[in-house]
Write a protein that holds these residues in place. Structure first.
Motif, short mmCIF file in Angstrom:
data_model
loop_
_atom_site.label_atom_id
_atom_site.label_comp_id
_atom_site.label_asym_id
_atom_site.label_seq_id
_atom_site.Cartn_x
_atom_site.Cartn_y
_atom_site.Cartn_z
N LEU A 4 0.82 -1.19 0.00
CA LEU A 4 0.00 0.00 0.00
C LEU A 4 0.87 1.25 0.00
O LEU A 4 2.04 1.21 0.37
CB LEU A 4 -0.91 -0.01 1.23
CG LEU A 4 -1.86 -1.20 1.37
CD1 LEU A 4 -2.77 -1.00 2.58
CD2 LEU A 4 -2.68 -1.41 0.12
N PRO A 5 0.30 2.38 -0.42
CA PRO A 5 1.05 3.63 -0.34
C PRO A 5 1.53 3.87 1.10
O PRO A 5 0.85 3.49 2.06
CB PRO A 5 0.02 4.67 -0.76
CG PRO A 5 -0.96 3.93 -1.61
CD PRO A 5 -1.04 2.55 -1.01
N PRO A 6 2.69 4.48 1.26
CA PRO A 6 3.29 4.60 2.60
C PRO A 6 2.44 5.34 3.62
O PRO A 6 2.56 5.10 4.82
CB PRO A 6 4.61 5.32 2.33
CG PRO A 6 4.47 5.94 0.98
CD PRO A 6 3.55 5.07 0.21
N GLN A 7 1.56 6.22 3.16
CA GLN A 7 0.75 6.99 4.11
C GLN A 7 -0.44 6.21 4.64
O GLN A 7 -1.10 6.64 5.59
CB GLN A 7 0.26 8.31 3.47
CG GLN A 7 -0.83 8.15 2.42
CD GLN A 7 -0.27 7.86 1.03
OE1 GLN A 7 0.90 7.51 0.88
NE2 GLN A 7 -1.10 8.02 0.01
N VAL A 8 -0.73 5.05 4.03
CA VAL A 8 -1.88 4.25 4.44
C VAL A 8 -1.47 3.32 5.57
O VAL A 8 -0.60 2.46 5.42
CB VAL A 8 -2.44 3.42 3.26
CG1 VAL A 8 -3.60 2.55 3.72
CG2 VAL A 8 -2.88 4.35 2.14
N ARG A 9 -2.12 3.49 6.72
CA ARG A 9 -1.80 2.68 7.89
C ARG A 9 -3.10 2.28 8.59
O ARG A 9 -4.15 2.86 8.36
CB ARG A 9 -0.89 3.45 8.86
CG ARG A 9 0.46 3.77 8.25
CD ARG A 9 1.41 4.46 9.21
NE ARG A 9 2.71 4.62 8.56
CZ ARG A 9 3.66 3.70 8.52
NH1 ARG A 9 3.45 2.54 9.13
NH2 ARG A 9 4.80 3.92 7.89
N GLY A 10 -2.99 1.29 9.48
CA GLY A 10 -4.17 0.88 10.23
C GLY A 10 -5.26 0.29 9.37
O GLY A 10 -6.45 0.51 9.60
N THR A 11 -4.88 -0.51 8.37
CA THR A 11 -5.86 -1.08 7.44
C THR A 11 -6.56 -2.30 8.05
O THR A 11 -6.06 -2.95 8.97
CB THR A 11 -5.18 -1.51 6.13
OG1 THR A 11 -4.09 -2.39 6.45
CG2 THR A 11 -4.65 -0.32 5.37
N ILE A 12 -7.71 -2.59 7.49
CA ILE A 12 -8.41 -3.83 7.78
C ILE A 12 -8.16 -4.75 6.58
O ILE A 12 -8.59 -4.46 5.47
CB ILE A 12 -9.92 -3.62 7.99
CG1 ILE A 12 -10.16 -2.45 8.96
CG2 ILE A 12 -10.56 -4.90 8.50
CD1 ILE A 12 -9.52 -2.63 10.31
N VAL A 13 -7.45 -5.83 6.83
CA VAL A 13 -6.93 -6.68 5.77
C VAL A 13 -7.61 -8.04 5.80
O VAL A 13 -7.87 -8.60 6.88
CB VAL A 13 -5.40 -6.86 5.92
CG1 VAL A 13 -4.85 -7.83 4.88
CG2 VAL A 13 -4.69 -5.52 5.83
N THR A 14 -7.91 -8.59 4.63
CA THR A 14 -8.28 -9.98 4.52
C THR A 14 -7.46 -10.60 3.40
O THR A 14 -6.84 -9.89 2.60
CB THR A 14 -9.78 -10.17 4.28
OG1 THR A 14 -10.10 -11.56 4.41
CG2 THR A 14 -10.20 -9.68 2.90
#
Length: 306
Positions: A4-14
């Motif tokens: 993901l782009p570096p600024q994207v954090r705290g994602t909900i991943v499956t």
């Protein structure tokens, strides 16, 4: 392999193969979206191409319900922020669950939470399960949530169950598991013109790639998407035994339609199997059966609209 782009954090991943994107998969993705909204975060799906079994056990690899482009199109309609298609290789197949989480999930997708289906396995030999993922989540700072199965017609939905339905020509059963009709695409090519001489001009379609699951041989009621048009029709799928030496074919007869469409792309939703493929003693006998098929098809569509 990018993330993901570096600024994207705290994602909900499956993560998973998600072949077919059936109702069980859709339940997982709804849960992912709901959790992301609650956290004001982003969603991400990690999926694979080719199917892992094509790499680790090619002889056991199932035919695909959705080719990669088909899967992308379906996923694009389901409201995810990011979808990553990871190339599944022999090297990746040897990753332990720990290495998969530490080298791929955490640094590239930076999850706040990982959501998986109740029967999901990951890492070498699918040795990673819920307990392994929860342990790794404790180490790397993400939560783990599990989504239960979805039932249709009294049994759990799975890619295997949908494949079985398609392979047997049970298109209603397949649609019950997918939440939509089973489909495939093809380009219109020139055939022998025999259908036109019989009074049933058909569009001959190119065969799907060999890894795509094709329904059982037969005559089907279908809906075809041609550009912006949605058209009802009948589909012949398989051999043409009445005419000796004729190769198997995919022939589409569109109801109340008369236009040249050579070279155009058609997506066919296969709705209902009218009958099996049969051999007839003469062309006249075949035409009589085709007229009965047309009447049955019109009856089917009439009932569908009521």
């Amino acid at each position: 392999m990018s993330g993901l782009p570096p600024q994207v954090r705290g994602t909900i991943v499956t993560m998973g193969t998600f072949d077919g994107v059936h109702l069980g998969h859709q339940a997982i993705l709804r849960d992912v979206r709901d959790r992301a909204r609650a956290r004001n975060g982003c969603t991400a799906l990690i999926t694979f191409d080719p199917h892992p079994l094509r790499v680790v056990r090619p002889e056991a690899a199932p035919p695909l319900l959705t080719l990669p482009d088909e899967k992308k199109e379906i996923l694009a309609q389901l409201g995810l922020d990011y979808v990553a298609f990871i190339s599944f290789t022999l090297e990746l197949s040897r990753y332990s669950p720990e290495k998969f989480v530490e080298d791929i999930i955490v640094p590239r997708f930076r999850p706040a939470e990982v959501v998986i289906g109740y029967d999901h396995g990951f890492g070498r030999g699918r040795s990673g399960d819920v307990s392994v993922l929860e342990r790794l989540g404790g180490i790397h700072g993400f939560e783990v949530s599990v989504v239960g199965g979805v039932e249709a017609d009294g049994s759990a939905v799975s890619s295997t169950r949908v494949r079985r339905a398609v392979a047997s020509g049970d298109m209603e059963g397949a649609a019950a598991g997918l939440g939509r009709p089973y489909s495939f695409g093809g380009t219109v090519i020139r055939g022998l013109g025999r259908g036109r001489t019989l009074g049933f001009p058909t569009a001959n379609l190119t065969s799907p790639p060999p890894e795509k699951l094709v329904p059982a041989e037969g005559i089907y009621a279908v809906c075809a998407t041609l550009g912006s048009e949605r058209l009802e029709g009948l589909l012949h799928l398989g051999p043409r035994p009445t005419f000796a030496g004729s190769p198997p074919a995919i022939e589409l007869f569109l109801l109340d339609f008369d236009r040249e469409i050579y070279g155009e792309r058609v997506v066919v939703d296969v709705l209902h199997r009218l009958r099996e493929v049969r051999s007839f003693a003469s062309g006249d006998d075949l035409v009589a059966q085709m007229q009965r098929d047309l009447a049955d098809g019109r009856d089917y569509f009439r009932e569908m609209r009521t």
